[in-house]
Structures are given as C-alpha cells and as structure tokens.
Design an enzyme around this catalytic site. Structure first.
Site, PDB file in Angstrom:
ATOM      1  N   GLY A  36      69.519  72.893  80.333  1.00 18.14           N
ATOM      2  CA  GLY A  36      70.772  73.642  80.521  1.00 18.14           C
ATOM      3  C   GLY A  36      71.834  72.718  81.065  1.00 18.14           C
ATOM      4  N   GLU A  67      70.674  72.057  75.731  1.00 16.64           N
ATOM      5  CA  GLU A  67      71.712  73.066  75.986  1.00 16.64           C
ATOM      6  C   GLU A  67      71.687  74.059  74.840  1.00 16.64           C
ATOM      7  OE1 GLU A  67      73.969  74.053  78.399  1.00 16.64           O
ATOM      8  OE2 GLU A  67      74.411  75.535  76.864  1.00 16.64           O
ATOM      9  N   ILE A  68      71.791  75.332  75.174  1.00 17.96           N
ATOM     10  CA  ILE A  68      71.621  76.363  74.146  1.00 17.96           C
ATOM     11  C   ILE A  68      72.929  76.744  73.465  1.00 17.96           C
ATOM     12  CG2 ILE A  68      71.809  78.355  75.690  1.00 17.96           C
ATOM     13  CD1 ILE A  68      69.343  79.500  74.173  1.00 17.96           C
ATOM     14  N   LEU A 147      69.870  72.302  87.096  1.00 22.88           N
ATOM     15  CA  LEU A 147      71.012  72.204  88.001  1.00 22.88           C
ATOM     16  C   LEU A 147      71.964  73.368  87.754  1.00 22.88           C
ATOM     17  CD1 LEU A 147      71.566  68.346  87.774  1.00 22.88           C
ATOM     18  CD2 LEU A 147      69.842  69.630  89.034  1.00 22.88           C
ATOM     19  N   ASP A 150      71.717  79.493  85.235  1.00 24.03           N
ATOM     20  CA  ASP A 150      72.285  80.841  85.265  1.00 24.03           C
ATOM     21  C   ASP A 150      71.460  81.711  86.218  1.00 24.03           C
ATOM     22  OD1 ASP A 150      74.236  80.185  83.388  1.00 24.03           O
ATOM     23  OD2 ASP A 150      72.875  80.567  81.709  1.00 24.03           O
ATOM     24  N   THR A 228      77.508  67.122  88.243  1.00 28.21           N
ATOM     25  CA  THR A 228      77.599  68.100  87.147  1.00 28.21           C
ATOM     26  C   THR A 228      78.904  68.879  87.248  1.00 28.21           C
ATOM     27  OG1 THR A 228      76.597  70.082  88.147  1.00 28.21           O
ATOM     28  CG2 THR A 228      75.081  68.417  87.285  1.00 28.21           C
ATOM     29  N   GLU A 229      79.324  69.413  86.123  1.00 25.84           N
ATOM     30  CA  GLU A 229      80.591  70.146  86.077  1.00 25.84           C
ATOM     31  C   GLU A 229      80.510  71.398  86.957  1.00 25.84           C
ATOM     32  OE1 GLU A 229      79.153  68.562  83.540  1.00 25.84           O
ATOM     33  OE2 GLU A 229      80.772  67.165  83.041  1.00 25.84           O
TER      34      GLU A 229
HETATM   35  N1  SAM Z   1      73.659  72.180  84.574  1.00 28.77           N
HETATM   36  C1  SAM Z   1      75.060  72.298  84.214  1.00 28.77           C
HETATM   37  C2  SAM Z   1      75.942  72.006  85.394  1.00 28.77           C
HETATM   38  O1  SAM Z   1      75.416  71.958  86.510  1.00 28.77           O
HETATM   39  O2  SAM Z   1      77.153  71.835  85.191  1.00 28.77           O
HETATM   40  C3  SAM Z   1      75.388  73.660  83.587  1.00 28.77           C
HETATM   41  C4  SAM Z   1      75.177  74.858  84.447  1.00 28.77           C
HETATM   42  S1  SAM Z   1      75.557  76.375  83.586  1.00 28.77           S
HETATM   43  C5  SAM Z   1      75.772  77.527  84.865  1.00 28.77           C
HETATM   44  C6  SAM Z   1      73.970  76.815  82.876  1.00 28.77           C
HETATM   45  C7  SAM Z   1      73.805  76.251  81.483  1.00 28.77           C
HETATM   46  O3  SAM Z   1      72.485  76.497  81.008  1.00 28.77           O
HETATM   47  C8  SAM Z   1      74.749  76.860  80.474  1.00 28.77           C
HETATM   48  O4  SAM Z   1      75.456  75.836  79.836  1.00 28.77           O
HETATM   49  C9  SAM Z   1      73.820  77.616  79.518  1.00 28.77           C
HETATM   50  O5  SAM Z   1      74.310  77.657  78.194  1.00 28.77           O
HETATM   51  C10 SAM Z   1      72.542  76.813  79.626  1.00 28.77           C
HETATM   52  N2  SAM Z   1      71.316  77.553  79.309  1.00 28.77           N
HETATM   53  C11 SAM Z   1      70.995  78.802  79.738  1.00 28.77           C
HETATM   54  N3  SAM Z   1      69.792  79.151  79.275  1.00 28.77           N
HETATM   55  C12 SAM Z   1      69.321  78.109  78.534  1.00 28.77           C
HETATM   56  C13 SAM Z   1      68.142  77.871  77.783  1.00 28.77           C
HETATM   57  N4  SAM Z   1      67.188  78.803  77.698  1.00 28.77           N
HETATM   58  N5  SAM Z   1      68.000  76.686  77.161  1.00 28.77           N
HETATM   59  C14 SAM Z   1      68.967  75.745  77.236  1.00 28.77           C
HETATM   60  N6  SAM Z   1      70.112  75.908  77.932  1.00 28.77           N
HETATM   61  C15 SAM Z   1      70.293  77.073  78.563  1.00 28.77           C
END
Ligand code: SAM
Length: 255
Positions: A36, A67-68, A147, A150, A228-229
């Site tokens: 993610g 990333e999904i 990190l 969700d 991370t962002e």
């Molecule tokens: N780790 C990054 C950061 O700290 O900036 C992104 C955090 S963001 C809140 C969570 C990310 O996880 C999102 O971009 C979402 O699309 C991705 N995500 C959620 N479920 C996922 C999954 N099952 N597989 C891959 N990515 C996933």
C-alpha cells in the site's frame, strides 16, 4: 476493485527483468516490499541509500511497491521512470559527477544522492491482501512495510485491515527469519490492533526502535517516520504517529 488484475502463478513467473532491467542478469528478487505504498515516497527515499549494497544477508536490495489504486500505481510507475531517465541523462552528460542537482530540481523527495539511478525500485499494481506469495519466494524479504494503512474504522470492516491473523501467516512466509515488519499509523486504535495481532502470532516478536537503530537500520526508520506522503500529511496536521516493529523469528514461540 481488483477483479481485472492478472497475477503471476508463482514468483518464477514474474518478469523481474522488466522491473529491474539493470539487474536482469542477477535473477534476484526484491528484499524490501512496501505494501500500500501510495505515492511511493518511502522506497524512493530508500532506493538511493541501498543501491546495490549487501543488506541483512546475501541479497542486494531490490525494492518493490504494491499499490491497488490504478491512478496511484500509474503515478508511481511514471515517477520511477522519470527518475531513472533523469539519472541516465545526468550520467551520460557528466560521467562520474553527482546527479544530485539534476534530480533535486525534478523531485523534491530526492536530496542527497542518486546512487544507483533508481534501478532498484519498482512498482506493481496488486491487491496485497491476495497472492503475496505469488510475487515473493518463501523467506525472500528482509523488510515488509505497512505505513499508514487504511484504518477501516467500523468493526464490521476490520476484516479488511491489512494486518490480520490469516494474512500474518503469509507475511511470515515471505519474510526471511530475522526480517522486520515495520508498521506506523496515526490512528491509535489501528496501532493497538496491529501490535496485538503481530504480538500474538507465534512467528513474530516485538523489537524496539532503539535496538533496530543499534543494528544499523536507522536510515530505514527515519524514512518510515518521515518520507511517506501520508506521514508528511500527518506531520503538517501535527498529528501523532505510532510505530511498531516486529522481527520474524525462526522457531515459533511457545504459547
Ligand atoms: N503508505 C502510503 C503512505 O504512507 O503515504 C500510503 C498510505 S494510504 C492511507 C493507504 C494506501 O494503501 C492507499 O494508497 C491504498 O490504495 C493502498 N491499499 C489499500 N489496500 C490495499 C491492498 N489490499 N493492496 C495494495 N494496496 C492497498
């Protein structure tokens, strides 16, 4: 939705040379995976720090983002391609010179060095809650990052959380003994959830940040806290961050 995604049947079926053309001959699989990854800040910060060094074992450091979301993963793919192109152009223009200035202008995430030209970082669009072992061989990863995942606040949504008892068995499978799971979040309830489930799982044991720093993993921890962002957003909003790290152990703990 991920119904249209194609998954490799096994890690042998992944075309690693497409992802890491500079290392096509090595046949090595990644050592770091950011689950993610969002906009990719973590591994773009780490890639130049570990361009091809021996890290935590015998493998040099390929890094891999999962990333999904379609647009987000495309953004990271483009970002990596642009960084590689800028490095290649800078290297061609001034062989041996520092590529820092050219890069810093393009991407503010890049500051001190561009060693390795970002050849060691790549991204795949995938649902990390399914088929992780299709990408990573058994015991191949030395670090797995979750990190600011969700939070899925509602209780009926907890099964959608990326840390869960079933998934921990997969994470233990792809991590090598001694490998580290890094988690960080600004949601206290999610922190408690991740920590509790990891602590209960017999193949993980908690490890203090100070101990990891003493082992030389300070640069990784700094990136986890700051690069991370989502972490930067929390910082701007003056939110709290909670870190929890666990080591994948060789022999299951006694209950
Ligand atoms: N780790 C990054 C950061 O700290 O900036 C992104 C955090 S963001 C809140 C969570 C990310 O996880 C999102 O971009 C979402 O699309 C991705 N995500 C959620 N479920 C996922 C999954 N099952 N597989 C891959 N990515 C996933």
């Amino acid at each position: 939705s991920d119904h249209a995604l194609d998954y490799p049947a096994s890690p042998d079926a992944v075309d690693w040379a497409t992802h890491y053309p500079a290392f096509a001959a090595s046949g090595q699989t990644p050592a770091f995976a950011d689950v993610g990854c969002g906009f990719g800040g973590l591994l773009i910060a780490l890639a130049p720090l570990y361009p091809d060094t021996l890290m935590l074992g015998a493998s040099s450091c390929r890094t891999w983002c999962l990333e999904i979301r379609v647009q987000v993963s495309q953004y990271v793919e483009d970002r990596i391609a642009a960084l590689r192109a800028t490095c290649a152009a800078a290297a061609a223009a001034a062989p041996g010179a520092s590529q820092t200035d050219a890069l810093a202008a393009d991407d503010p995430a890049v500051s001190s060095t561009a060693a390795g030209g970002y050849q060691n970082v790549s991204i795949v669009r995938a649902n990390a809650m399914k088929f992780l072992p299709n990408y990573f061989p058994k015991h191949s990863l030395s670090a797995l990052f979750f990190l600011f995942p969700d939070p899925h606040f509602k209780i009926r949504k907890h099964k959608a959380r990326i840390i869960s008892p079933t998934l921990l068995a997969e994470y233990a499978y792809v991590l090598r003994p001694g490998g580290i799971v890094y988690t960080i979040t600004d949601v206290r309830d999610l922190h408690d959830w991740m920590r509790t489930h990891l602590a209960e799982f017999p193949l993980f044991e908690p490890v203090e940040e100070a101990d990891l720093r003493a082992e030389g993993k300070g640069p990784i921890l700094d990136a986890v806290w700051n690069s991370t962002e989502e972490g930067k957003k929390v910082e701007r909003n003056k939110g709290d961050k909670w870190l929890a790290c666990f080591r994948r152990i060789e022999v299951p703990r006694e209950e």
